[in-house]
Motif scaffolding. Structure first.
Motif, PDB file in Angstrom:
ATOM      1  N   GLY A  22       0.817  -1.212   0.000  1.00 44.09           N
ATOM      2  CA  GLY A  22       0.000   0.000   0.000  1.00 44.09           C
ATOM      3  C   GLY A  22       0.848   1.257   0.000  1.00 44.09           C
ATOM      4  O   GLY A  22       0.588   2.221  -0.732  1.00 44.09           O
ATOM      5  N   VAL A  23       1.922   1.249   0.815  1.00 48.82           N
ATOM      6  CA  VAL A  23       2.838   2.405   0.870  1.00 48.82           C
ATOM      7  C   VAL A  23       3.477   2.616  -0.492  1.00 48.82           C
ATOM      8  O   VAL A  23       3.603   3.747  -0.985  1.00 48.82           O
ATOM      9  CB  VAL A  23       3.908   2.176   1.956  1.00 48.82           C
ATOM     10  N   TRP A  24       3.887   1.516  -1.103  1.00 51.72           N
ATOM     11  CA  TRP A  24       4.542   1.607  -2.415  1.00 51.72           C
ATOM     12  C   TRP A  24       3.588   2.218  -3.460  1.00 51.72           C
ATOM     13  O   TRP A  24       3.965   3.109  -4.219  1.00 51.72           O
ATOM     14  CB  TRP A  24       4.999   0.214  -2.857  1.00 51.72           C
ATOM     15  N   LEU A  26       1.140   4.154  -2.826  1.00 48.22           N
ATOM     16  CA  LEU A  26       0.941   5.550  -2.450  1.00 48.22           C
ATOM     17  C   LEU A  26       2.074   6.428  -2.972  1.00 48.22           C
ATOM     18  O   LEU A  26       1.887   7.589  -3.347  1.00 48.22           O
ATOM     19  CB  LEU A  26       0.858   5.641  -0.925  1.00 48.22           C
ATOM     20  N   LEU A  27       3.292   5.849  -2.971  1.00 46.07           N
ATOM     21  CA  LEU A  27       4.466   6.628  -3.386  1.00 46.07           C
ATOM     22  C   LEU A  27       4.491   6.878  -4.892  1.00 46.07           C
ATOM     23  O   LEU A  27       5.072   7.836  -5.356  1.00 46.07           O
ATOM     24  CB  LEU A  27       5.750   5.893  -2.986  1.00 46.07           C
ATOM     25  N   PRO A  29       3.535   8.383  -8.099  1.00 48.49           N
ATOM     26  CA  PRO A  29       2.695   9.537  -8.397  1.00 48.49           C
ATOM     27  C   PRO A  29       1.572   9.173  -9.343  1.00 48.49           C
ATOM     28  O   PRO A  29       1.769   8.434 -10.297  1.00 48.49           O
ATOM     29  CB  PRO A  29       3.665  10.507  -9.086  1.00 48.49           C
ATOM     30  N   ARG A 161      14.453  14.550 -13.052  1.00 50.76           N
ATOM     31  CA  ARG A 161      13.913  13.296 -12.519  1.00 50.76           C
ATOM     32  C   ARG A 161      14.643  12.072 -13.051  1.00 50.76           C
ATOM     33  O   ARG A 161      14.646  11.024 -12.397  1.00 50.76           O
ATOM     34  CB  ARG A 161      12.419  13.172 -12.881  1.00 50.76           C
TER      35      ARG A 161
ATOM     36  N   GLY B  21       3.895   6.399   4.464  1.00 49.33           N
ATOM     37  CA  GLY B  21       3.702   6.613   3.025  1.00 49.33           C
ATOM     38  C   GLY B  21       3.392   8.066   2.718  1.00 49.33           C
ATOM     39  O   GLY B  21       3.952   8.655   1.783  1.00 49.33           O
ATOM     40  N   ILE B  22       2.514   8.654   3.509  1.00 54.08           N
ATOM     41  CA  ILE B  22       2.140  10.060   3.273  1.00 54.08           C
ATOM     42  C   ILE B  22       3.344  10.975   3.461  1.00 54.08           C
ATOM     43  O   ILE B  22       3.598  11.883   2.666  1.00 54.08           O
ATOM     44  CB  ILE B  22       0.980  10.460   4.221  1.00 54.08           C
ATOM     45  N   LEU B  24       6.580  10.195   3.221  1.00 50.94           N
ATOM     46  CA  LEU B  24       7.553   9.976   2.146  1.00 50.94           C
ATOM     47  C   LEU B  24       7.083  10.636   0.850  1.00 50.94           C
ATOM     48  O   LEU B  24       7.864  11.261   0.142  1.00 50.94           O
ATOM     49  CB  LEU B  24       7.760   8.474   1.919  1.00 50.94           C
ATOM     50  N   ARG B  25       5.804  10.500   0.561  1.00 46.97           N
ATOM     51  CA  ARG B  25       5.271  11.088  -0.673  1.00 46.97           C
ATOM     52  C   ARG B  25       5.412  12.614  -0.656  1.00 46.97           C
ATOM     53  O   ARG B  25       5.797  13.224  -1.645  1.00 46.97           O
ATOM     54  CB  ARG B  25       3.796  10.696  -0.832  1.00 46.97           C
ATOM     55  N   VAL B  29       8.023  13.406  -3.759  1.00 52.77           N
ATOM     56  CA  VAL B  29       7.328  13.621  -5.037  1.00 52.77           C
ATOM     57  C   VAL B  29       7.179  15.128  -5.266  1.00 52.77           C
ATOM     58  O   VAL B  29       6.664  15.828  -4.403  1.00 52.77           O
ATOM     59  CB  VAL B  29       5.943  12.933  -5.031  1.00 52.77           C
TER      60      VAL B  29
END
Lengths: 257, 314
Positions: A22-24, A26-27, A29, A161, B21-22, B24-25, B29
């Motif tokens: 889930g974290v992945w 979320l990361l 974009p 990037r 996660g939040i 890190l994002r 990003v």
């Protein structure tokens, strides 16, 4: 309720794995609304790119292999001396149907001599560059979304990037990408995006003495390039790959690859 | 109660991971990512903002009209940039009204030579300092408001003495001093806007015919300086008159002398990006059928002085 410690451990492990996944997710974009160009939020300040879709035409009957385009591109975009965003190849085909292809220094200094063995029956020049495909293999493989397509159809590389993994270099079937040794990032033709968005032509088109290179807007009904593409029996490189290139060739020869 | 402990642990773990996660994002990003698509939107602006180096060929015409006409025969289709590569330095925008300056310089040279020939003829006749002064005053009475002054240089002072105080160069005039020492011409635009004055200094270098009378001078020395002063507005009027005299088919090029953007900067002046469209839009019903080859002056009469209007209407 069955209270087996082994099963509970398995359950917690599965939870942890799902959470990490889930974290992945979320990361990564998420693409904005504008990626689906027909559904842009009207409240966004969108540049005029919805009015354009660019295309490039190369008339092989006209190219004289002078190398002006290669030199202009280098100058305009400060391209590394050992690499080329655009280059010119010379094809020489003998009476025995042997094909000799050369591009000394990318055609930067022109061409001289004869590399073919045997009697040359056909000889012509083929300028090459990024084909700015609609179905882009290069942008699809980019793991960090540094390579992307603008709504006008231009493929760009965000050097801030890009991690220099070179997946796109391998994915491009036309060999139009390279890793710039100075920045260790991918580099390629941008159709001089900084020029065309100011109403100018790409540098290579500007300096072409024989009008071999043409650039235009397919959404402009008065643009000559529409007529050229549709009426002049144009072709594209490697059509079998279904990349839908927007760089069209007139006077195509079956020997070109 | 124990039967729900494993669920609460799993929920806690998920909450921690979600929070991580939040965080890190937010940190890794870019803010503009995803605005237009799956890429950093700021990059589009960065790419658009890059400055073009190679200019379109016709931009050379702005300054190098003479060379443009010369490019014929085997050079007809060779872009200027092939040999004379334009880089950022060369393509820098012109400062001020360079076209006018060039025109003023050419006119000043011509007038100075005529003044000098008049002076030379008078001196050959044996006219003295007073006669020369009268001649300068006469030459200053002209329709362009041009004033003529002549200042002595070192070789003349050495032989004939200093001029009367009223006819000497103002003390501390750096430009005249520089022209006398270096022998180089100069043109300066001075004064307030719309009341500018062009000051041209024409050094008179000693040549063999001068030695007949200026026996103490040496070839190459500066015998004196002719100073021309004239209001710039008159010069502009003269330039416009010349432009109006140009053949109709060259009128657009003529306008480019001042309006350099006509062909070279369409992005800044979209109204003239497409001339045909521009003419069609501006054409009035009482002007007859639309003429796409019409000169700019056909409509832009108000822009030019009355003297030019007469020429156009005629």
């Amino acid at each position: 309720m069955h209270n087996d410690p082994k099963n509970r451990r398995e359950f917690l492990k599965a939870c942890a794995a799902a959470g990490a996944a889930g974290v992945w997710v979320l990361l990564i974009p998420r693409p904005g609304a504008a990626q689906r160009v027909h559904h842009i939020d009207p409240s966004l300040q969108v540049p005029d790119w919805m009015d354009h879709y660019y295309a490039y035409v190369i008339d092989l009957n006209k190219c004289i292999g002078c190398g002006n385009c290669v030199r202009a591109c280098k100058r305009e975009n400060k391209v590394h001396e050992k690499f080329f965003r655009t280059w010119v190849e010379r094809y020489q085909i003998t009476d025995e149907d042997h094909v000799y292809v050369e591009s000394p220094n990318g055609g930067h200094d022109g061409f001289s001599g004869n590399v073919a063995h045997g009697k040359v029956t056909r000889s012509f020049f083929v300028p090459k560059m990024c084909n700015h495909c609609r179905n882009t293999p290069c942008t699809q493989v980019c793991p960090v979304h540094a390579s992307y397509q603008t709504p006008e159809g231009v493929i760009l590389v965000d050097k801030k990037r890009c991690i220099g993994c070179a997946y796109c270099v391998q994915a491009c079937p036309y060999g139009s990408r390279f890793i710039d040794p100075r920045t260790h990032t991918a580099d390629k033709c941008t159709w001089c995006y900084h020029r065309i968005t100011k109403g100018l032509l790409p540098a290579c088109v500007t300096v072409c003495p024989t009008n071999t290179r043409r650039f235009g807007d397919l959404k402009d009904e008065d643009d000559q390039i529409r007529e050229l593409i549709h009426n002049a029996r144009s072709s594209v490189l490697k059509p079998d790959l279904n990349t839908e290139p927007f760089c069209f060739y007139i006077g195509f020869d079956r020997a070109i690859r | 109660m124990n039967s729900y402990q494993h669920l609460s642990r799993a929920a806690t773990l998920l909450a921690i991971l979600l929070f991580a996660g939040i965080v890190l994002r937010a940190n890794f990003v870019p803010a503009s990512f995803g605005k237009w698509g799956a890429y950093r939107a700021d990059h589009i602006d960065e790419e658009r903002d890059r400055k073009p180096l190679i200019k379109a060929d016709d931009s050379c015409l702005d300054c190098h009209e003479k060379e443009w006409d010369m490019a014929d025969g085997k050079h007809a289709n060779v872009p200027c940039a092939d040999c004379h590569f334009l880089d950022g330095e060369h393509a820098r925008p012109l400062e001020g009204d360079q076209s006018l300056n060039e025109f003023a310089l050419a006119e000043s040279r011509k007038n100075s030579q005529m003044v000098f020939k008049s002076l030379f003829a008078a001196m050959k006749e044996g006219w003295d300092q007073d006669d020369i002064e009268k001649l300068s005053l006469m030459l200053s009475q002209n329709e362009w408001g041009m004033r003529v002054r002549v200042y002595r240089g070192e070789p003349v002072i050495r032989q004939f003495g200093e001029a009367l105080p009223a006819r000497q160069a103002p003390a501390g005039d750096v430009d005249i001093r520089k022209a006398l020492l270096s022998g180089e011409e100069s043109l300066k635009i001075e004064g307030e806007r719309d009341a500018e004055v062009a000051r041209y200094l024409f050094p008179l270098k000693v040549e063999t015919p001068c030695l007949e009378c200026h026996t103490k001078a040496r070839i190459g020395e500066v015998n004196g300086v002719i100073e021309l002063l004239y209001p710039l507005n008159r010069m502009k009027l003269k330039m416009h008159t010349k432009l109006a005299d140009m053949p109709v088919d060259r009128s657009r090029e003529a306008c480019q002398v001042c309006h350099r953007f006509l062909n070279s900067r369409p992005e800044k002046h979209p109204q003239v990006k497409d001339f045909d469209e521009h003419i069609k839009k501006g054409w009035k019903a009482d002007m007859g059928p639309v003429d796409l080859g019409a000169p700019c002056l056909r409509c832009h009469k108000a822009h030019i002085p009355s003297i030019v209007k007469k020429n156009v209407n005629a």
